[in-house]
Design a protein around this motif. Sequence first.
Motif, mmCIF file in Angstrom:
data_model
loop_
_atom_site.group_PDB
_atom_site.id
_atom_site.type_symbol
_atom_site.label_atom_id
_atom_site.label_comp_id
_atom_site.label_asym_id
_atom_site.label_seq_id
_atom_site.Cartn_x
_atom_site.Cartn_y
_atom_site.Cartn_z
ATOM 1 N N MET A 55 0.778 -1.083 0.276
ATOM 2 C CA MET A 55 -0.003 -0.097 -0.139
ATOM 3 C C MET A 55 0.960 0.998 0.122
ATOM 4 S SD MET A 55 -2.189 -1.351 3.165
ATOM 5 C CE MET A 55 -1.037 -2.978 3.484
ATOM 6 N N HIS A 56 0.455 2.627 -0.037
ATOM 7 C CA HIS A 56 1.089 4.021 -0.227
ATOM 8 C C HIS A 56 0.077 4.318 0.714
ATOM 9 C CE1 HIS A 56 -1.333 5.765 -2.950
ATOM 10 N NE2 HIS A 56 -1.064 4.423 -3.517
ATOM 11 N N SER A 57 0.758 5.720 1.076
ATOM 12 C CA SER A 57 0.375 6.698 2.113
ATOM 13 C C SER A 57 1.162 7.452 1.916
ATOM 14 C CB SER A 57 0.404 5.760 3.635
ATOM 15 O OG SER A 57 0.175 6.518 4.409
ATOM 16 N N ALA A 58 0.385 8.390 2.599
ATOM 17 C CA ALA A 58 1.195 10.218 3.031
ATOM 18 C C ALA A 58 2.484 9.169 4.357
ATOM 19 C CB ALA A 58 0.759 11.328 3.655
ATOM 20 N N LYS A 59 3.054 9.294 4.747
ATOM 21 C CA LYS A 59 4.164 9.777 5.791
ATOM 22 C C LYS A 59 4.168 10.403 7.120
ATOM 23 C CE LYS A 59 8.725 8.987 2.645
ATOM 24 N NZ LYS A 59 10.300 9.882 2.914
ATOM 25 N N TYR A 60 2.996 10.611 6.875
ATOM 26 C CA TYR A 60 2.660 11.598 8.038
ATOM 27 C C TYR A 60 1.224 10.924 8.295
ATOM 28 C CZ TYR A 60 7.019 13.798 7.952
ATOM 29 O OH TYR A 60 8.655 13.392 7.257
ATOM 30 N N GLY A 61 0.748 10.919 10.020
ATOM 31 C CA GLY A 61 -0.853 10.415 10.145
ATOM 32 C C GLY A 61 -1.089 9.353 11.796
ATOM 33 N N TYR A 62 -1.739 9.297 11.299
ATOM 34 C CA TYR A 62 -2.735 7.833 12.488
ATOM 35 C C TYR A 62 -1.847 7.094 12.122
ATOM 36 C CZ TYR A 62 -5.814 6.019 16.227
ATOM 37 O OH TYR A 62 -6.235 5.912 17.355
ATOM 38 N N LYS A 63 -2.655 6.364 11.138
ATOM 39 C CA LYS A 63 -2.161 5.245 10.766
ATOM 40 C C LYS A 63 -0.753 5.084 11.200
ATOM 41 C CE LYS A 63 -1.821 5.580 6.331
ATOM 42 N NZ LYS A 63 -3.193 6.039 5.339
ATOM 43 N N ILE A 64 -0.002 6.194 9.843
ATOM 44 C CA ILE A 64 1.445 5.961 10.059
ATOM 45 C C ILE A 64 1.490 5.572 11.742
ATOM 46 C CG2 ILE A 64 3.655 6.706 9.590
ATOM 47 C CD1 ILE A 64 1.842 6.101 7.377
ATOM 48 N N ASP A 65 1.399 6.663 12.697
ATOM 49 C CA ASP A 65 1.584 6.416 14.207
ATOM 50 C C ASP A 65 1.816 4.887 14.385
ATOM 51 O OD1 ASP A 65 2.574 9.199 13.583
ATOM 52 O OD2 ASP A 65 0.540 9.689 15.057
ATOM 53 N N ALA A 66 0.143 4.636 14.770
ATOM 54 C CA ALA A 66 -0.078 3.271 14.929
ATOM 55 C C ALA A 66 0.684 1.991 14.410
ATOM 56 C CB ALA A 66 -1.700 2.851 14.936
ATOM 57 N N LEU A 67 1.103 2.163 13.085
ATOM 58 C CA LEU A 67 2.306 1.609 13.030
ATOM 59 C C LEU A 67 3.221 1.086 13.153
ATOM 60 C CD1 LEU A 67 1.007 0.891 8.757
ATOM 61 C CD2 LEU A 67 0.712 -0.671 10.665
ATOM 62 N N ALA A 69 4.377 2.489 16.585
ATOM 63 C CA ALA A 69 4.175 1.851 17.764
ATOM 64 C C ALA A 69 4.203 -0.002 17.959
ATOM 65 C CB ALA A 69 2.899 2.057 18.364
ATOM 66 N N ASP A 70 3.283 -0.779 16.700
ATOM 67 C CA ASP A 70 2.583 -1.669 16.853
ATOM 68 C C ASP A 70 2.471 -2.110 15.046
ATOM 69 O OD1 ASP A 70 1.916 -4.181 16.700
ATOM 70 O OD2 ASP A 70 0.291 -4.102 18.228
ATOM 71 N N GLN A 71 3.063 -2.610 14.820
ATOM 72 C CA GLN A 71 3.243 -3.351 13.142
ATOM 73 C C GLN A 71 2.254 -4.315 12.776
ATOM 74 O OE1 GLN A 71 6.606 -3.480 15.131
ATOM 75 N NE2 GLN A 71 6.418 -1.495 14.270
ATOM 76 N N LYS A 72 2.017 -5.194 13.532
ATOM 77 C CA LYS A 72 1.062 -6.354 13.726
ATOM 78 C C LYS A 72 -0.082 -5.433 12.871
ATOM 79 C CE LYS A 72 2.019 -9.541 17.394
ATOM 80 N NZ LYS A 72 2.549 -8.341 17.992
ATOM 81 N N ALA A 73 -0.820 -6.492 11.706
ATOM 82 C CA ALA A 73 -2.184 -5.434 10.957
ATOM 83 C C ALA A 73 -3.082 -6.232 10.341
ATOM 84 C CB ALA A 73 -1.637 -4.503 9.528
ATOM 85 N N CYS A 74 -3.787 -6.553 9.778
ATOM 86 C CA CYS A 74 -4.955 -7.247 9.108
ATOM 87 C C CYS A 74 -5.676 -6.671 7.797
ATOM 88 C CB CYS A 74 -5.752 -7.756 10.217
ATOM 89 S SG CYS A 74 -7.203 -8.459 9.194
ATOM 90 N N PHE A 75 -5.261 -7.216 6.632
ATOM 91 C CA PHE A 75 -5.901 -6.335 5.171
ATOM 92 C C PHE A 75 -7.122 -8.199 5.257
ATOM 93 C CE2 PHE A 75 -5.631 -5.234 1.447
ATOM 94 C CZ PHE A 75 -5.602 -3.876 1.230
ATOM 95 N N SER A 76 -7.946 -7.047 5.114
ATOM 96 C CA SER A 76 -9.339 -7.224 3.844
ATOM 97 C C SER A 76 -10.204 -6.731 3.217
ATOM 98 C CB SER A 76 -10.371 -7.953 5.384
ATOM 99 O OG SER A 76 -10.640 -6.300 5.478
ATOM 100 N N VAL A 77 -10.665 -7.715 1.876
ATOM 101 C CA VAL A 77 -10.559 -6.994 0.469
ATOM 102 C C VAL A 77 -11.937 -8.002 0.090
ATOM 103 C CG1 VAL A 77 -9.887 -7.744 -1.939
ATOM 104 C CG2 VAL A 77 -8.684 -7.151 0.277
ATOM 105 N N ILE A 78 -12.278 -7.337 -0.254
ATOM 106 C CA ILE A 78 -14.427 -7.820 -0.959
ATOM 107 C C ILE A 78 -13.621 -7.625 -2.036
ATOM 108 C CG2 ILE A 78 -16.930 -7.532 -1.231
ATOM 109 C CD1 ILE A 78 -16.570 -6.012 2.122
ATOM 110 N N VAL A 79 -13.867 -8.723 -2.564
ATOM 111 C CA VAL A 79 -13.263 -9.060 -4.184
ATOM 112 C C VAL A 79 -14.601 -8.973 -5.165
ATOM 113 C CG1 VAL A 79 -12.777 -10.568 -5.950
ATOM 114 C CG2 VAL A 79 -11.562 -11.032 -4.110
#
Length: 160
Positions: A55-67, A69-79
């Motif tokens: 994925m790509h993102s801005a380098k700053y923001g809530y999502k980046i701060d959260a990641l 702090a903790d790199q664990k993540a889940c990604f879901s897709v409704i195909v």
Amino acid sequence: MSREMYKKERQIPDETVKKMLENYGSEGTLAVNGDDGYPYCVPMNFVYVNDAIYMHSAKYGYKIDALQADQKACFSVIVRSEVVPELFTTRYESIVATGDIEFIEDDSERQLVMEAFIDRFSPDFREGGMKFIKGAMGKTAVLKLNIKEMKGKAFRSDKW
């Protein structure tokens, strides 16, 4: 984190899941561990390259701060999905992947991923896309979900 699917007959074979990620679906939802123990989910475009979800993102923001702090993540897709009112159900194909997010710093990998986005979402505008990448690369975070587990599930009934 590994659990067996409750309705095993709905599980999609692994190779089919990979092909679905490579060719279908344009966005998914990234879930991270947010503030005060609350999950935070955000829709994001993605590409599936070399057995990883990027994925790509801005380098700053809530999502980046959260990641950070903790790199664990889940990604879901409704195909794809379709409500079937007369059956009181929904036909669907979906994918859930869990793993750790890595912030990609290697310039060649970042370039490869950003080109994959252009090729996937703007193939008729590659030349302009390459110019866009050049201008945006310094402001862009490239996130890689190193997949630990991934499962696809489908309910297709008689029409799919």
